[in-house]
Design a protein around this motif. Structure first.
Motif, PDB file in Angstrom:
ATOM      1  N   TYR A   1       0.795  -1.227   0.000  1.00  0.00           N
ATOM      2  CA  TYR A   1       0.000   0.000   0.000  1.00  0.00           C
ATOM      3  C   TYR A   1       0.834   1.286   0.000  1.00  0.00           C
ATOM      4  N   VAL A   2       2.170   1.178   0.213  1.00  0.00           N
ATOM      5  CA  VAL A   2       2.997   2.389   0.232  1.00  0.00           C
ATOM      6  C   VAL A   2       4.083   2.333  -0.837  1.00  0.00           C
ATOM      7  N   LEU A   3       4.963   1.329  -0.723  1.00  0.00           N
ATOM      8  CA  LEU A   3       6.132   1.308  -1.593  1.00  0.00           C
ATOM      9  C   LEU A   3       5.769   1.024  -3.045  1.00  0.00           C
ATOM     10  N   ALA A   4       4.879   0.040  -3.273  1.00  0.00           N
ATOM     11  CA  ALA A   4       4.521  -0.276  -4.658  1.00  0.00           C
ATOM     12  C   ALA A   4       3.818   0.900  -5.360  1.00  0.00           C
ATOM     13  N   PRO A   5       2.760   1.530  -4.750  1.00  0.00           N
ATOM     14  CA  PRO A   5       2.191   2.715  -5.418  1.00  0.00           C
ATOM     15  C   PRO A   5       3.190   3.852  -5.580  1.00  0.00           C
ATOM     16  N   LEU A   6       4.044   4.064  -4.529  1.00  0.00           N
ATOM     17  CA  LEU A   6       5.048   5.117  -4.651  1.00  0.00           C
ATOM     18  C   LEU A   6       6.031   4.808  -5.778  1.00  0.00           C
ATOM     19  N   GLY A   7       6.449   3.532  -5.892  1.00  0.00           N
ATOM     20  CA  GLY A   7       7.357   3.169  -6.978  1.00  0.00           C
ATOM     21  C   GLY A   7       6.731   3.364  -8.344  1.00  0.00           C
ATOM     22  N   ARG A   8       5.438   2.954  -8.470  1.00  0.00           N
ATOM     23  CA  ARG A   8       4.781   3.164  -9.762  1.00  0.00           C
ATOM     24  C   ARG A   8       4.657   4.650 -10.086  1.00  0.00           C
ATOM     25  N   GLY A   9       4.347   5.461  -9.059  1.00  0.00           N
ATOM     26  CA  GLY A   9       4.261   6.900  -9.303  1.00  0.00           C
ATOM     27  C   GLY A   9       5.604   7.495  -9.695  1.00  0.00           C
ATOM     28  N   LEU A  10       6.669   7.086  -8.986  1.00  0.00           N
ATOM     29  CA  LEU A  10       7.998   7.588  -9.339  1.00  0.00           C
ATOM     30  C   LEU A  10       8.418   7.117 -10.730  1.00  0.00           C
TER      31      LEU A  10
END
Length: 349
Positions: free
Chosen positions: A73-82
């Motif tokens: 819920y944090v790292l995967a969405p953040l990685g996709r956004g980055l």
């Protein structure tokens, strides 16, 4: 293929010392190992129970699920956004720059360098190489002459005198010195060998043969018997511990499990059946009847409301216009063919 059974390994006869040591050692070791084995088995059972009931769920709750939630819920969405932001900010501009700026510029520079190499650098390089090749040929000829002269002078001034000196002076002197050293070393070695043999080797052999070997054999027998006694006592203690554990399990089952099972089977199950038949099923049937009545009432209310809205709409706006049927000039559908009818001209009624 050899079908005969291999003979059993031959066992050497045991002495009275082995038999005299074995039984007391096994008795003492058994008395010492049984409490240790029972404590060990109890610790193993407690550790397994603690691992399965406490540590594994606690470890999952404290370490696994937080990291899974953090990743999901944090790292995967953040990685996709980055990744999307990096693609938009860097990749797309760089691709555009490479495709529409650097590639045409590189093609132009490559064409200019190719023309410069073909028209200017290649002819100049060929001329320079022709000049250097001539100079190199002249220098190589001069160098070969100088090397030949130096080789002739070195051979007759250095090599020939050195070979004569080695052959007629150094080699005979060296052989004489080596023979003398060999004779002296042989004598000294023989003296040292017999001196060391008499002073050290023979006493060490006697000490090993008459003292250390018998003591070592006795200690080996004692150690072997102690090891075998430990293994035997550990196995026997395991059987004893298993029997004690089964006895305690049976005792706990008859004290706790069987009474609880009897109460569940004899008391709680009939009471539950009675409650289910006399209370829960009538209550469920009543609830279903109430639900059906409520749904029917709500359906009638919705139908009444719909009729009221239709009446109000007709009073305010009049009857709705009927759609006129349009002749689309389509042939009528053929009737379904059955056993009693036919479509041929001879069998029509």
């Amino acid at each position: 293929m050899d079908l005969e059974k291999a003979p059993p390994p031959r066992q050497e006869p045991e002495g009275c010392l082995v038999v005299a040591i074995r039984i007391p050692v096994r008795i003492v070791v058994l008395l010492l190992v049984v409490p240790v084995r029972m404590v060990w088995d109890a610790l193993v059972v407690g550790g397994r129970f603690l691992r399965d009931v406490v540590l594994r769920p606690l470890g999952r709750a404290l370490f696994v699920w937080p990291f899974v939630a953090l990743w999901r819920y944090v790292l995967a969405p953040l990685g996709r956004g980055l990744a999307w932001l990096g693609n938009v900010l860097f990749v797309v501009p760089l691709v555009w720059l490479y495709r529409y700026v650097l590639t045409p510029l590189g093609h132009g520079v490559a064409a200019g360098l190719s023309w410069l190499y073909a028209r200017v650098l290649a002819p100049v390089g060929r001329a320079v190489m022709w000049v250097l090749r001539g100079i190199g040929a002249v220098l190589a000829a001069a160098g070969l002459g100088v090397l030949a002269a130096l080789g002739w002078l070195g051979r007759y001034l250095l090599v020939v005198p050195a070979v004569w000196l080695y052959t007629w002076i150094l080699a005979p002197v060296g052989r004489a010195i080596a023979w003398t050293v060999r004779i002296v070393a042989t004598g000294i070695g023989a003296g040292l060998y017999w001196t060391l043999r008499v002073l050290f080797v023979l006493p060490a052999v006697g000490l090993y043969r008459w003292v250390l070997a018998p003591v070592g054999r006795v200690l080996a027998v004692i150690g072997r018997e102690v090891g075998e006694a430990l293994g035997h006592a550990w196995r026997v203690a395991g059987h004893i511990s298993r029997a004690v554990g089964r006895f305690l399990g049976t005792l706990l089952r008859w004290i706790f499990v069987e009474p609880v099972r009897w109460v569940y089977r004899t008391v709680l199950t009939p009471v539950g059946h009675v409650v289910r038949d006399l209370v829960l099923r009538p209550a469920a049937q009543a609830a279903r009847a109430v639900g059906r009545a409520t749904r029917q009432a709500l359906a009638s209310v919705r139908e009444s409301a719909r009729q009221a809205r239709a009446d109000v709409r007709r009073m305010l706006f009049g009857e709705p216009k009927q759609r006129e049927m349009v002749d689309r000039r389509e042939p009528p559908a053929r009737e379904t063919r059955t056993l009693g009818s036919s479509t041929t001209a001879l069998t029509k009624d």
